[in-house]
Design an enzyme around this catalytic site. Structure first.
Site, PDB file in Angstrom:
ATOM      1  N   PRO A 145       1.072  -1.280   0.075  1.00 20.68           N
ATOM      2  CA  PRO A 145       0.010  -0.116  -0.028  1.00 20.68           C
ATOM      3  C   PRO A 145       0.820   1.284  -0.064  1.00 20.68           C
ATOM      4  O   PRO A 145       1.908   1.363   0.580  1.00 20.68           O
ATOM      5  CB  PRO A 145      -0.761  -0.162   1.206  1.00 20.68           C
ATOM      6  N   HIS A 146       0.370   2.291  -0.834  1.00 23.54           N
ATOM      7  CA  HIS A 146       1.322   3.435  -0.874  1.00 23.54           C
ATOM      8  C   HIS A 146       0.443   4.639  -1.251  1.00 23.54           C
ATOM      9  O   HIS A 146      -0.616   4.463  -1.834  1.00 23.54           O
ATOM     10  CB  HIS A 146       2.350   3.312  -2.073  1.00 23.54           C
ATOM     11  N   GLY A 147       1.103   5.760  -0.988  1.00 28.63           N
ATOM     12  CA  GLY A 147       0.259   7.095  -1.284  1.00 28.63           C
ATOM     13  C   GLY A 147       1.455   8.324  -1.382  1.00 28.63           C
ATOM     14  O   GLY A 147       2.217   8.261  -0.612  1.00 28.63           O
TER      15      GLY A 147
END
Length: 148
Positions: free
Chosen positions: A63-65
């Site tokens: 998960p990344h942002g």
């Protein structure tokens, strides 16, 4: 480039759903001072997840942002013994998470970090080390990977 320290690793993250895990990761990022707003970072992770699952396969998700609430690039690692349904491409549940956050203007850093990780995640021996390594081993493994 982000450097992982022992407090960036949680080998017993709590949560039985994708939302609960992402919420716990946002809390980790906030508690460590990497983000100014945990709710905003959680929304960033959830939006990314809606576009396409970050479940890479073989029990690993990334998960990344990118968000204005991120102070500087960071990487967190979390694991739990009971896997969580993540809608991964291979259909396998996930029990290892590598969470990446970058500032709004840090897209190049995010692409580099994800690229470094993806080149390794395709190898069974790397995944095995993520699944079984202790904090010391994971620190070495992930910091070496991110510096490549």
């Amino acid at each position: 480039m982000a450097v992982i320290t022992p407090d960036c690793i949680n080998l017993n993250i709590r949560g039985n759903t994708d939302y609960a895990i992402l919420k716990a990761l946002a809390e980790m990022a906030y508690q460590r001072g990497f983000v100014t707003d945990k709710a905003l970072f959680l929304q960033t992770l959830l939006k990314r997840e809606k576009l396409h699952s970050t479940g890479f396969g073989s029990g690993v998700a990334v998960p990344h942002g990118k968000s204005a609430c991120v102070k500087h690039p960071f990487v967190l690692f979390a694991r739990k013994s009971e896997p969580v349904d993540w809608k991964a491409a291979d259909g396998e549940a996930v029990n290892c998470w590598i969470c990446i956050g970058v500032p709004q203007e840090g897209e190049d850093n995010q692409v580099k970090m994800i690229g470094s990780l993806c080149r390794k995640i395709i190898h069974a021996d790397f995944i095995s080390q993520l699944q079984t390594g202790d904090v010391s081993h994971l620190l070495t493994l992930l910091n070496q990977t991110l510096s490549e």
